[in-house]
Write a protein that holds these residues in place. Structure first.
Motif, PDB file in Angstrom:
ATOM      1  N   GLY A 131      32.367  72.480 -45.742  1.00 17.79           N
ATOM      2  CA  GLY A 131      31.754  73.159 -46.886  1.00 17.79           C
ATOM      3  C   GLY A 131      31.791  74.672 -46.735  1.00 17.79           C
ATOM      4  N   THR A 132      31.523  75.164 -45.535  1.00 17.78           N
ATOM      5  CA  THR A 132      31.582  76.601 -45.274  1.00 17.78           C
ATOM      6  C   THR A 132      33.006  77.106 -45.450  1.00 17.78           C
ATOM      7  N   HIS A 133      33.956  76.387 -44.859  1.00 12.01           N
ATOM      8  CA  HIS A 133      35.363  76.763 -44.961  1.00 12.01           C
ATOM      9  C   HIS A 133      35.779  76.870 -46.429  1.00 12.01           C
ATOM     10  N   LEU A 134      35.479  75.845 -47.194  1.00 13.76           N
ATOM     11  CA  LEU A 134      35.869  75.828 -48.603  1.00 13.76           C
ATOM     12  C   LEU A 134      35.174  76.938 -49.388  1.00 13.76           C
ATOM     13  N   ALA A 135      33.904  77.182 -49.103  1.00 12.97           N
ATOM     14  CA  ALA A 135      33.173  78.237 -49.822  1.00 12.97           C
ATOM     15  C   ALA A 135      33.800  79.604 -49.576  1.00 12.97           C
ATOM     16  N   VAL A 136      34.160  79.901 -48.341  1.00 15.07           N
ATOM     17  CA  VAL A 136      34.769  81.193 -48.024  1.00 15.07           C
ATOM     18  C   VAL A 136      36.151  81.299 -48.663  1.00 15.07           C
ATOM     19  N   VAL A 137      36.945  80.235 -48.564  1.00 14.66           N
ATOM     20  CA  VAL A 137      38.279  80.238 -49.165  1.00 14.66           C
ATOM     21  C   VAL A 137      38.168  80.382 -50.682  1.00 14.66           C
ATOM     22  N   ARG A 138      37.214  79.689 -51.262  1.00 10.66           N
ATOM     23  CA  ARG A 138      37.032  79.774 -52.721  1.00 10.66           C
ATOM     24  C   ARG A 138      36.628  81.194 -53.129  1.00 10.66           C
ATOM     25  N   GLU A 139      35.653  81.767 -52.418  1.00  8.22           N
ATOM     26  CA  GLU A 139      35.153  83.095 -52.784  1.00  8.22           C
ATOM     27  C   GLU A 139      36.188  84.199 -52.587  1.00  8.22           C
ATOM     28  N   HIS A 140      36.882  84.172 -51.464  1.00  9.60           N
ATOM     29  CA  HIS A 140      37.746  85.295 -51.110  1.00  9.60           C
ATOM     30  C   HIS A 140      39.228  85.080 -51.414  1.00  9.60           C
ATOM     31  N   PHE A 141      39.604  83.879 -51.854  1.00  9.26           N
ATOM     32  CA  PHE A 141      41.014  83.626 -52.162  1.00  9.26           C
ATOM     33  C   PHE A 141      41.181  82.936 -53.511  1.00  9.26           C
ATOM     34  N   LEU A 142      40.710  81.713 -53.627  1.00 11.52           N
ATOM     35  CA  LEU A 142      40.952  80.927 -54.830  1.00 11.52           C
ATOM     36  C   LEU A 142      40.413  81.585 -56.097  1.00 11.52           C
ATOM     37  N   SER A 143      39.228  82.199 -56.009  1.00 12.35           N
ATOM     38  CA  SER A 143      38.607  82.803 -57.196  1.00 12.35           C
ATOM     39  C   SER A 143      39.360  84.029 -57.699  1.00 12.35           C
ATOM     40  N   ARG A 144      40.261  84.557 -56.914  1.00  9.47           N
ATOM     41  CA  ARG A 144      40.991  85.770 -57.284  1.00  9.47           C
ATOM     42  C   ARG A 144      42.246  85.491 -58.111  1.00  9.47           C
ATOM     43  N   PHE A 145      42.590  84.192 -58.273  1.00 10.68           N
ATOM     44  CA  PHE A 145      43.832  83.824 -58.938  1.00 10.68           C
ATOM     45  C   PHE A 145      43.598  82.727 -59.963  1.00 10.68           C
ATOM     46  N   SER A 146      44.430  82.721 -60.994  1.00  9.87           N
ATOM     47  CA  SER A 146      44.410  81.623 -61.959  1.00  9.87           C
ATOM     48  C   SER A 146      45.123  80.425 -61.341  1.00  9.87           C
ATOM     49  N   GLU A 147      44.994  79.278 -61.986  1.00 11.13           N
ATOM     50  CA  GLU A 147      45.671  78.074 -61.497  1.00 11.13           C
ATOM     51  C   GLU A 147      47.183  78.272 -61.480  1.00 11.13           C
ATOM     52  N   SER A 148      47.724  78.928 -62.499  1.00  6.50           N
ATOM     53  CA  SER A 148      49.174  79.143 -62.530  1.00  6.50           C
ATOM     54  C   SER A 148      49.605  80.120 -61.432  1.00  6.50           C
ATOM     55  N   GLU A 149      48.789  81.124 -61.137  1.00  7.26           N
ATOM     56  CA  GLU A 149      49.115  82.048 -60.048  1.00  7.26           C
ATOM     57  C   GLU A 149      49.074  81.334 -58.699  1.00  7.26           C
ATOM     58  N   LEU A 150      48.088  80.453 -58.513  1.00 13.68           N
ATOM     59  CA  LEU A 150      48.018  79.687 -57.266  1.00 13.68           C
ATOM     60  C   LEU A 150      49.231  78.786 -57.112  1.00 13.68           C
ATOM     61  N   SER A 151      49.666  78.186 -58.209  1.00 15.60           N
ATOM     62  CA  SER A 151      50.862  77.347 -58.172  1.00 15.60           C
ATOM     63  C   SER A 151      52.086  78.169 -57.781  1.00 15.60           C
ATOM     64  N   LEU A 152      52.197  79.360 -58.351  1.00 13.44           N
ATOM     65  CA  LEU A 152      53.307  80.251 -58.024  1.00 13.44           C
ATOM     66  C   LEU A 152      53.258  80.667 -56.554  1.00 13.44           C
ATOM     67  N   LEU A 153      52.069  81.015 -56.065  1.00  9.98           N
ATOM     68  CA  LEU A 153      51.922  81.361 -54.652  1.00  9.98           C
ATOM     69  C   LEU A 153      52.343  80.189 -53.758  1.00  9.98           C
ATOM     70  N   ALA A 154      51.885  78.994 -54.097  1.00  5.95           N
ATOM     71  CA  ALA A 154      52.241  77.816 -53.299  1.00  5.95           C
ATOM     72  C   ALA A 154      53.751  77.622 -53.256  1.00  5.95           C
ATOM     73  N   ASP A 155      54.412  77.821 -54.391  1.00  6.74           N
ATOM     74  CA  ASP A 155      55.875  77.704 -54.430  1.00  6.74           C
ATOM     75  C   ASP A 155      56.540  78.763 -53.553  1.00  6.74           C
ATOM     76  N   MET A 156      56.009  79.979 -53.571  1.00  8.85           N
ATOM     77  CA  MET A 156      56.587  81.044 -52.743  1.00  8.85           C
ATOM     78  C   MET A 156      56.384  80.762 -51.264  1.00  8.85           C
ATOM     79  N   TRP A 157      55.196  80.285 -50.877  1.00 10.18           N
ATOM     80  CA  TRP A 157      54.956  79.967 -49.464  1.00 10.18           C
ATOM     81  C   TRP A 157      55.910  78.856 -49.026  1.00 10.18           C
TER      82      TRP A 157
END
Length: 190
Positions: A131-157
């Motif tokens: 829960g802590t891991h997910l909360a930090v990842v959500r706050e400092h990473f996931l919340s900064r991008f839209s779903e389409s941006e996250l998909s694009l990032l995943a494709d680039m990685w």
């Protein structure tokens, strides 16, 4: 990282840096990637350590074990998955074993092989920390991008590291080392 990954980029994919690209764009992209990784890693590590006395490297090992078949992985495969050298993983496993979070198990079909096996205590500690891991990842990473941006990032990685250290060749010219120069032929599930 203990191995390098070679990737053959097909002509249909972007070719990266081209003659005449502004050097500041290249530097911003590269340094930004390094800075973002370092910043996010430090935040996750600090929160996991503070809340659960569990560094991010330990969390990653436990998480990979939980998602593997039977809660166990060969030590060499685990080292690849968590991006540690074999000696670095051995030291980490020693510490996690002393804490009762995992144990070494022998490999029945290969007397030289050893597995890292998740214990019930390790599974419980991982669940507490998730829960802590997910909360930090959500706050400092996931919340900064839209779903389409996250998909694009995943494709680039995926384009940068398509094999996750488990395959030798995919038939398209992509070659990945798994730490010993040979494909494992097994899915670790992680």
């Amino acid at each position: 990282m203990s191995t390098a990954t070679a990737v053959k980029i097909s002509p249909a994919e972007p070719q990266g840096i081209r003659e005449g690209d502004p050097p500041e764009t290249v530097q911003r992209a590269w340094r930004g990637l390094l800075r973002a990784h370092a910043c996010l890693s430090k935040r996750v590590d600090a929160q996991l350590e503070q809340a659960h006395r569990l560094p991010m490297s330990s969390y990653e090992v436990l998480d990979h074990l939980e998602h593997s078949s039977g809660g166990r992985m060969r030590m060499c495969e685990l080292a690849e998955q968590v991006q540690l050298s074999r000696s670095g993983l051995t030291r980490l496993v020693d510490r996690l074993e002393r804490e009762g979070l995992l144990e070494r198990c022998s490999c029945q079909h290969d007397a030289r092989g050893a597995y890292a096996c998740l214990t019930q205590t390790g599974r419980e500690r991982l669940i507490e920390a998730r829960g802590t891991h997910l909360a930090v990842v959500r706050e400092h990473f996931l919340s900064r991008f839209s779903e389409s941006e996250l998909s694009l990032l995943a494709d680039m990685w995926e384009r940068l590291a398509p094999c996750n250290g488990t395959a030798v060749a995919d038939g398209n010219g992509t070659v990945c080392a798994n730490g010993n120069g040979h494909g494992s032929g097994e899915s670790s599930g992680g």
